[in-house]
Write an enzyme that holds these catalytic residues in place. Sequence first.
Site, PDB file in Angstrom:
ATOM      1  CG  HIS A   1      -1.846  -0.669   1.717  1.00  0.00           C
ATOM      2  ND1 HIS A   1      -1.306  -2.218   2.067  1.00  0.00           N
ATOM      3  CD2 HIS A   1      -3.419  -1.310   1.241  1.00  0.00           C
ATOM      4  CE1 HIS A   1      -2.408  -3.375   1.827  1.00  0.00           C
ATOM      5  NE2 HIS A   1      -3.603  -2.420   1.904  1.00  0.00           N
TER       6      HIS A   1
ATOM      7  CG  ASP B   1       1.574  -0.814   3.244  1.00  0.00           C
ATOM      8  OD1 ASP B   1       0.958  -0.943   4.356  1.00  0.00           O
ATOM      9  OD2 ASP B   1       1.531  -1.713   2.427  1.00  0.00           O
TER      10      ASP B   1
HETATM   11  C1  XUL Z   1      -7.351  -6.452   4.936  1.00  0.00           C
HETATM   12  C2  XUL Z   1      -6.743  -7.024   3.349  1.00  0.00           C
HETATM   13  C3  XUL Z   1      -6.189  -6.015   2.867  1.00  0.00           C
HETATM   14  C4  XUL Z   1      -6.158  -6.125   1.536  1.00  0.00           C
HETATM   15  C5  XUL Z   1      -5.727  -4.581   0.870  1.00  0.00           C
HETATM   16  O1  XUL Z   1      -8.704  -7.478   5.322  1.00  0.00           O
HETATM   17  O2  XUL Z   1      -6.562  -8.345   2.629  1.00  0.00           O
HETATM   18  O3  XUL Z   1      -4.466  -5.927   3.204  1.00  0.00           O
HETATM   19  O4  XUL Z   1      -5.184  -7.047   1.035  1.00  0.00           O
HETATM   20  O5  XUL Z   1      -5.777  -3.543   0.744  1.00  0.00           O
END
Ligand code: XUL
Length: 438
Positions: free
Chosen positions: A101, A104
């Site tokens: 992300h 992150d």
């Molecule tokens: C949350 C989840 C996230 C997604 C990406 O449950 O799985 O981490 O994978 O945003």
Amino acid sequence: MAEIFKDIKKIEYAGKNTKNPLAFRYYDADRIIMGKKMSEHLPFAMAWWHNLCAAGTDMFGRDTADKSFGTEKGTMAHAKAKVDAGFEFMQKLGIGYFCFHDVDIVPEAENINETNRRLDEITDYMLEKMKDTGIKCLWGTANMFSNPRFMNGAGSTNSLDVYCFAAAQIKKALELTVKLGGRGYVFWGGREGYETLLNTDVKFEQENIAALMKMAVEYGRSIGFTGDFYIEPKPKEPMKHQYDFDAATAIGFLRQYGLDRDFKLNIEANHATLAGHTFRHELRISAINEMLGSIDANQGDYLLGWDTDEFPYDVYESTMCMYEVLKAGGLTGGFNFDAKNRRPSNTYEDMFHAYILGMDTFALGLIKAAELIEDGELDSFVEKKYESFKGELGQRIRTGNATLAELADRAAEMGSCPTPDSGRQEYLEGIVNRVMFG
Ligand code: XUL
Ligand code: CO
């Protein structure tokens, strides 16, 4: 640059009888299974957020693990140390991909322009590491759920200002994904849902989410993103009702808004079970709709009603997953370990144990799934089960050339209906056990 995981050497395949806890028992990257290397069947990815950011904080207590990597958290020095740690970690495990992300990889600043500047700086550094190591980006995404501005949703927000911030984050995350050569771009609708209908216009919100996704596709394609967009379904948590409940719901949404050509699904095991489905069910529904794109490889806990994001150890489940993946002809994405160490497993060594466990679980699942397919009994049973449709009338039904009246006539001719053949579930479960455990 100093080595971070000093006590840990490269993790090698040592065979199933090894007692070495820092070796693979089943993941043998070059082993050929059904004509392809294990490493090609299993493009594993490290999840930046769980592995390099999360340090054990939960609702009841603070961090138990030290993920400062010798720096001060919340600084760019820390962001760089995470890059160093991440690439050393992936190299030592032979993991070829990572997922991230936006927030992150850098500490988010008060002002989005400063956050974007930091993102440019860190991705320059990541690119250098990628060139040195050959490690690639599986997918990128924007975190549109942590910041308080998203409390009423991102694409589903009531606030036009917040909607613009969501758009800005997606735009930047897409640019970064393209810069890093990512195979995919994920939308997980963390806050896209509602707590109560008393304050929610569901139709308005869903249309706005679709509009944002459409703009993302247009922008992504305009800057050279050729990969897949993914929706990652999840039924609840953090919201009580999330719009992307499960694979079938997400597929319906994508088709309704004309997004199905650009999107596939990223199926997460723990999200499937939260939706009251098996992991396997979600994979099958995606595959038959030609939307099986990528997998978030983890597992939940059948006793707990939330997303525990455990490292997968259940070989029965990984076998069934790999059975679906092999039958579908593989993934365009990969296997991202969206999983975290349990809070008390708080050492660097535990991070390696977790990934070794996950990689071995999927490698063994792959081996067993291939054996199930080569064994052929399951396939031939299913083939035979539908054999009554192979005749002339059955074929006309399948091709849309039969009428209700003629079928009713046939039923009338028979008068009473014969009992269909047994489904033989227990017999088939026995076959799976025979193949798995010999
Ligand atoms: C949350 C989840 C996230 C997604 C990406 O449950 O799985 O981490 O994978 O945003
Ligand atoms: Co996930």
